[in-house]
Design an enzyme around this catalytic site. Structure first.
Site, PDB file in Angstrom:
ATOM      1  N   ARG A  81      41.338  55.222  17.029  1.00 23.94           N
ATOM      2  CA  ARG A  81      41.508  55.977  15.788  1.00 23.94           C
ATOM      3  C   ARG A  81      40.694  57.265  15.829  1.00 23.94           C
ATOM      4  NH1 ARG A  81      37.034  57.104  15.310  1.00 23.94           N
ATOM      5  NH2 ARG A  81      35.277  56.069  14.304  1.00 23.94           N
TER       6      ARG A  81
ATOM      7  N   GLU B   5      33.552  60.676   6.115  1.00 23.21           N
ATOM      8  CA  GLU B   5      32.648  60.207   7.178  1.00 23.21           C
ATOM      9  C   GLU B   5      31.352  59.681   6.592  1.00 23.21           C
ATOM     10  OE1 GLU B   5      33.635  59.230  10.180  1.00 23.21           O
ATOM     11  OE2 GLU B   5      34.285  61.268  10.608  1.00 23.21           O
TER      12      GLU B   5
ATOM     13  N   ASP C  16      32.195  54.742   4.375  1.00 19.02           N
ATOM     14  CA  ASP C  16      32.875  53.436   4.282  1.00 19.02           C
ATOM     15  C   ASP C  16      31.918  52.337   3.842  1.00 19.02           C
ATOM     16  OD1 ASP C  16      31.598  53.460   6.819  1.00 19.02           O
ATOM     17  OD2 ASP C  16      33.262  52.461   7.862  1.00 19.02           O
TER      18      ASP C  16
ATOM     19  N   GLY D  48      33.617  55.761  24.953  1.00 20.35           N
ATOM     20  CA  GLY D  48      32.475  56.634  24.651  1.00 20.35           C
ATOM     21  C   GLY D  48      32.848  57.938  23.967  1.00 20.35           C
TER      22      GLY D  48
ATOM     23  N   GLY E  26      34.040  58.097  20.933  1.00 17.06           N
ATOM     24  CA  GLY E  26      33.989  57.914  19.478  1.00 17.06           C
ATOM     25  C   GLY E  26      35.361  57.645  18.889  1.00 17.06           C
TER      26      GLY E  26
ATOM     27  N   SER F  95      36.949  52.336  20.516  1.00 21.09           N
ATOM     28  CA  SER F  95      37.452  51.374  21.494  1.00 21.09           C
ATOM     29  C   SER F  95      36.932  49.966  21.193  1.00 21.09           C
ATOM     30  CB  SER F  95      37.121  51.806  22.930  1.00 21.09           C
ATOM     31  OG  SER F  95      35.749  52.064  23.040  1.00 21.09           O
TER      32      SER F  95
ATOM     33  N   ASP G 262      36.928  51.464  10.862  1.00 16.35           N
ATOM     34  CA  ASP G 262      37.579  51.483  12.178  1.00 16.35           C
ATOM     35  C   ASP G 262      38.513  50.287  12.341  1.00 16.35           C
ATOM     36  OD1 ASP G 262      35.904  53.620  12.494  1.00 16.35           O
ATOM     37  OD2 ASP G 262      34.467  52.547  13.752  1.00 16.35           O
TER      38      ASP G 262
HETATM   39  C1  GLA Z   1      31.281  54.511  12.913  1.00 15.19           C
HETATM   40  C2  GLA Z   1      31.382  53.195  12.152  1.00 15.19           C
HETATM   41  C3  GLA Z   1      32.269  53.333  10.924  1.00 15.19           C
HETATM   42  C4  GLA Z   1      31.875  54.533  10.075  1.00 15.19           C
HETATM   43  C5  GLA Z   1      31.715  55.779  10.947  1.00 15.19           C
HETATM   44  C6  GLA Z   1      31.204  56.950  10.169  1.00 15.19           C
HETATM   45  O1  GLA Z   1      32.523  54.831  13.463  1.00 15.19           O
HETATM   46  O2  GLA Z   1      31.891  52.183  12.986  1.00 15.19           O
HETATM   47  O3  GLA Z   1      32.241  52.144  10.168  1.00 15.19           O
HETATM   48  O4  GLA Z   1      30.723  54.263   9.340  1.00 15.19           O
HETATM   49  O5  GLA Z   1      30.858  55.545  12.042  1.00 15.19           O
HETATM   50  O6  GLA Z   1      32.129  57.362   9.214  1.00 15.19           O
END
Ligand code: GLA
Length: 402
Positions: free
Chosen positions: A35, A41, A44, A131, A133, A136, A181
């Site tokens: 994703r 950001e 969540d 890696g 972001g 995965s 995620d």
């Molecule tokens: C990581 C975490 C998510 C979220 C993001 C920031 O990806 O796994 O739950 O908190 O950082 O938005």
């Protein structure tokens, strides 16, 4: 496998790998996408609104359940030494183990629901860069969950499955992540980003305006600092929420928060809360802008989000800031910002389709000049969430039981 591999190709490779290393047939196969988060950001875990998009890069897991309380894994990345196999005890919560800890965590979640299976062997093949972001680990958890349900684990609603996978990450990997995620990779709808309310777990598909495409630009860096700063941010949010007398920062009002958290000694908490509260409003503005194809609105929401993550939430880094500065100068880049947890990883750019190639080249070149590093630029399309993969009859000699 490369970025253009289809799910079918990845699944065939995963089955082959399973057969080679375990000398047996897998009995279930499932795929989950990665994703990219467009906006929302670090909100969540405070019950906020987020807007990720599942992308056309997948992780496929082929697995077989077993009576032994161990989890064994092989991956095409080849990290298992001479045998190719990494192994941990199925109840190893030390968080130190190799990637199979995510698998153990998911298995444990179903066992806690009363399922009796003791262990799992799994082979993993992926076109999702590790890696970068792009989640995965959520893709691994969710693919394994879907495959285990194929094998008779309790069948969960997608939101409950996402919670189980999130818990697996907390308990077995020691990462106190939010639920974005796992929901994104589990619940996405083909052709759409997903507006998620992380308090109710309600997911609504939202299409991108036609002619806009998403680019993910991987900085190629991953600062270790993120591992300690993420739980710290969560704790700061909890402290701010307590001082404001709200259960979640989702319920706080910006003017009251700023007044209550006034003073130099509370500057950090004020900044963190200001980011979270305003970021949630920005998601609403962004969704409205997408639906109206208001490009100025898209640009403003993404720009403000990035600046807030850099200055108030302090989770960006020079490499991400360099990419975003470049994106802001390039004609045809409608909006750009860092994406995901920060401290490295990727930036996301929404770009006019006709200029994607030239933008990708300019970003890669500009990043090289600014940092001396190589960025990798992926054009990504919105895809559906995780699903079981039906194998062609010749691929499996023992079909999976229901
Ligand atoms: C990581 C975490 C998510 C979220 C993001 C920031 O990806 O796994 O739950 O908190 O950082 O938005």
């Amino acid at each position: 496998m490369n970025g253009s591999s289809s799910i079918a190709e990845l699944a065939a490779a995963a089955v082959t790998l399973f057969r080679q290393r375990f000398e047996a047939e897998p009995d279930a196969v499932a795929a989950a996408p990665g994703r990219v988060n467009l906006i929302g950001e670090h909100v969540d875990y405070e019950g906020g609104l987020v807007m990720p998009m599942a992308i056309d890069r997948w992780l496929v897991a082929a697995l077989k359940t077993s009576d032994h309380p161990v989890v064994r894994g092989v991956s095409a990345a080849g990290d298992g030494g001479a045998s190719g196999i990494v192994e941990i005890s199925a109840d190893d919560r030390s968080a130190r183990g190799p990637w199979v800890k995510y698998v153990a965590g998911v298995l444990n979640g179903y066992r806690e629901l009363g399922w009796g299976v003791a262990g799992v062997d799994v082979a993993v093949v992926s076109s999702l860069p590790a890696g970068a972001g792009l989640s995965s680990s959520a893709a691994l958890e969710t693919a394994v969950a879907v495959a285990l349900e194929q094998r008779g684990a309790p069948a969960l609603e997608p939101a409950d499955r996402a919670r189980l996978c999130q818990q697996a990450e907390h308990d077995f990997a020691g990462v106190p992540c939010g639920v974005m995620d796992q929901l994104a990779v589990g619940c996405a709808t083909e052709g759409h980003a997903l507006a998620i309310d992380c308090r109710t777990l309600d997911c609504s598909p939202v299409a991108l305006p036609s002619g806009l495409v998403a680019l993910v630009v991987d900085t190629g860096v991953h600062h270790e600092l993120g591992e300690s700063e993420y739980p710290k941010r969560r704790a700061e949010c909890r402290e701010a929420a307590d001082l404001l007398g709200v259960e979640l920062l989702r319920d706080a009002v910006i003017d009251q928060a700023q007044a209550r958290l006034a003073g130099d000694d509370r500057a950090v908490l004020r900044n963190r809360a200001t980011h979270v509260i305003n970021e949630i409003s920005r998601v609403r503005d962004f969704v409205a802008a997408l639906q109206a194809d208001d490009r100025g609105g898209i640009r403003r929401a993404m720009a403000w989000s990035h600046d807030s993550l850099r200055d108030l939430y302090e989770v960006s880094c020079p490499e991400l800031d360099a990419l975003v500065s470049l994106g802001r100068e390039l004609p045809g880049v409608v909006g750009c910002r860092m994406t995901g947890g920060g401290f490295g990883g990727s930036a996301v750019m929404l770009v006019e389709e006709g200029v994607v190639g030239s933008v990708a080249e300019a970003v890669a070149e500009g990043y090289r000049l600014a940092t001396g590093l190589e960025a990798s630029v992926l054009k990504v399309a919105p895809v559906a969430g995780a699903a079981a993969v039906e194998l062609a009859p010749e691929a499996v000699t023992q079909p999976a039981e229901p």
